[in-house]
Design a protein around this motif. Structure first.
Motif, short mmCIF file in Angstrom:
data_model
loop_
_atom_site.label_atom_id
_atom_site.label_comp_id
_atom_site.label_asym_id
_atom_site.label_seq_id
_atom_site.Cartn_x
_atom_site.Cartn_y
_atom_site.Cartn_z
N MET A 76 -7.52 24.70 40.83
CA MET A 76 -7.70 26.15 40.95
C MET A 76 -7.41 26.84 39.62
O MET A 76 -6.63 26.34 38.79
CB MET A 76 -6.80 26.71 42.05
CG MET A 76 -5.33 26.81 41.70
SD MET A 76 -4.33 27.46 43.05
CE MET A 76 -3.96 25.94 43.95
N ALA A 77 -8.04 27.98 39.39
CA ALA A 77 -7.80 28.76 38.18
C ALA A 77 -6.33 29.14 38.08
O ALA A 77 -5.66 29.41 39.09
CB ALA A 77 -8.67 30.01 38.20
N ALA A 78 -5.82 29.19 36.85
CA ALA A 78 -4.40 29.46 36.61
C ALA A 78 -3.97 30.81 37.19
O ALA A 78 -2.82 30.97 37.62
CB ALA A 78 -4.11 29.43 35.11
N GLN A 79 -4.87 31.77 37.22
CA GLN A 79 -4.52 33.09 37.75
C GLN A 79 -4.11 33.01 39.21
O GLN A 79 -3.14 33.64 39.63
CB GLN A 79 -5.71 34.05 37.58
CG GLN A 79 -6.00 34.44 36.14
CD GLN A 79 -6.88 33.44 35.40
OE1 GLN A 79 -7.09 32.32 35.85
NE2 GLN A 79 -7.43 33.86 34.27
N MET A 80 -4.85 32.21 40.00
CA MET A 80 -4.49 32.04 41.41
C MET A 80 -3.22 31.22 41.56
O MET A 80 -2.35 31.53 42.38
CB MET A 80 -5.63 31.36 42.16
CG MET A 80 -5.37 31.18 43.67
SD MET A 80 -5.26 32.75 44.58
CE MET A 80 -7.01 33.20 44.68
N LYS A 81 -3.09 30.17 40.75
CA LYS A 81 -1.89 29.33 40.83
C LYS A 81 -0.65 30.14 40.52
O LYS A 81 0.40 30.00 41.18
CB LYS A 81 -2.01 28.16 39.86
CG LYS A 81 -0.84 27.16 39.90
CD LYS A 81 -0.73 26.50 41.26
CE LYS A 81 0.18 25.27 41.23
NZ LYS A 81 1.57 25.59 40.87
N GLN A 82 -0.73 31.00 39.51
CA GLN A 82 0.43 31.82 39.15
C GLN A 82 0.82 32.73 40.32
O GLN A 82 2.01 32.89 40.62
CB GLN A 82 0.11 32.65 37.90
CG GLN A 82 1.33 33.30 37.25
CD GLN A 82 1.69 34.64 37.88
OE1 GLN A 82 0.86 35.26 38.54
NE2 GLN A 82 2.92 35.09 37.69
N PHE A 83 -0.18 33.31 40.98
CA PHE A 83 0.12 34.18 42.12
C PHE A 83 0.79 33.39 43.24
O PHE A 83 1.81 33.83 43.80
CB PHE A 83 -1.16 34.85 42.64
CG PHE A 83 -0.94 35.63 43.90
CD1 PHE A 83 -0.22 36.80 43.88
CD2 PHE A 83 -1.46 35.18 45.11
CE1 PHE A 83 0.00 37.53 45.05
CE2 PHE A 83 -1.24 35.88 46.29
CZ PHE A 83 -0.51 37.06 46.26
N LEU A 84 0.26 32.23 43.56
CA LEU A 84 0.86 31.42 44.62
C LEU A 84 2.29 31.00 44.26
O LEU A 84 3.15 30.92 45.13
CB LEU A 84 0.00 30.18 44.89
CG LEU A 84 -1.41 30.44 45.43
CD1 LEU A 84 -2.15 29.12 45.61
CD2 LEU A 84 -1.37 31.22 46.73
#
Length: 205
Positions: free
Chosen positions: A90-98
Motif C-alpha cells: 500500500m502507498a505510504a500515505q495510507m500506511k502512515q494513517f493506519l
C-alpha cells in the motif's frame, strides 16, 4: 435494513482511487447507509507533486475532501479502503494513517468493524492483490472482520477476477465500467454483512 455507517477512506495520487471511492460512496448511499468519504493526508513534498501535472491537478481539485481522522474510524460500522500499489504494498500515505490508529486499537474500538479494500496499479498485474492483502494484515491485528468480495457476483470476473477486492488499471482518465460495477457489488456486500452483524436478530443467535 440497519442504518449502518460507512467510511470510505482513500489515497489517490492521480485520481483512480478517488473515482473508486466516489463510486463506493454512491453505492453505499443507494443501499441506505450513512457515508463519509475521506482522503488520507498527502505526505509527498510539493516539489515531487509538481513534477507530475496529473498528480498536481488531482491534489488541487480534491482540496475540498476532508482528511481522514481517527474519529472517522471510530464512527464507522464498516470501512472501505481504496489505495494504489507501491511496489506491491500500500502507498505510504495510507500506511502512515493506519499506523496512527494505535490508540483506538488499544481501547478495542476497532474490533468487529467490517472492512474491505480496493486497489489500482499501472498494469493489470502490478501488485493490486498483494497491496490489498497487505492492508488486510493490519485489519487482522485490529480484530476487524474482513469482507472480501470473493467470487460472489459476475462483476468480479468482468473486472479481472480479483477475489480480494476491486482492482483498477490506472493510466486513463476514467476507471472502466467493469471495475466500477465490481466496486458497487463489493460495497453493497460490505453493507449487507455489516447489517447482519448489527441486526439484533443475528446478535441473539
Amino acid at each position: 435494513m440497519a442504518n449502518v455507517k460507512i467510511a470510505v477512506i482513500y489515497y489517490s495520487a492521480t485520481g483512480t482511487n478517488y473515482q473508486m471511492a466516489l463510486e463506493a460512496e454512491k453505492a453505499a448511499k443507494e443501499a441506505g447507509a450513512e457515508v463519509r468519504v475521506r482522503r488520507v493526508k498527502e505526505l509527498a513534498p510539493s516539489e515531487a507533486i509538481a513534477t507530475n501535472p496529473q498528480w498536481k491537478a488531482h491534489v488541487d481539485v480534491t482540496q475540498h475532501v476532508q482528511e481522514a481522522t481517527l474519529d472517522d474510524l471510530d464512527w464507522a460500522d464498516g470501512i472501505i479502503f481504496s489505495v494504489p500499489t507501491r511496489f506491491g504494498n500500500m502507498a505510504a500515505q495510507m500506511k502512515q494513517f493506519l499506523d496512527t490508529a494505535g490508540p483506538l486499537w488499544g481501547q478495542g474500538k476497532l474490533v468487529n468493524k467490517t472492512v474491505t479494500a480496493m486497489s489500482s496499479a499501472q498494469n493489470p498485474h502490478g501488485g493490486q492483490e498483494a497491496t490489498i492483502l497487505s492492508l488486510y494484515t493490519t485489519m487482522y491485528h485490529w480484530g476487524a472482520i474482513v469482507v472480501a468480495p470473493g467470487y460472489t457476483d459476475q462483476t468480479i470476473f468482468g473486472a479481472g477476477g480479483n477475489p480480494y477486492g476491486a482492482s483498477a488499471t490506472a493510466g486513463g482518465d476514467k476507471v472502466s465500467d467493469e471495475v466500477l460495477a465490481a466496486v458497487r457489488h463489493q460495497t453493497k456486500r460490505l453493507i449487507e454483512i455489516t447489517e447482519r452483524i448489527a441486526s439484533p436478530v443475528h446478535a441473539d443467535r
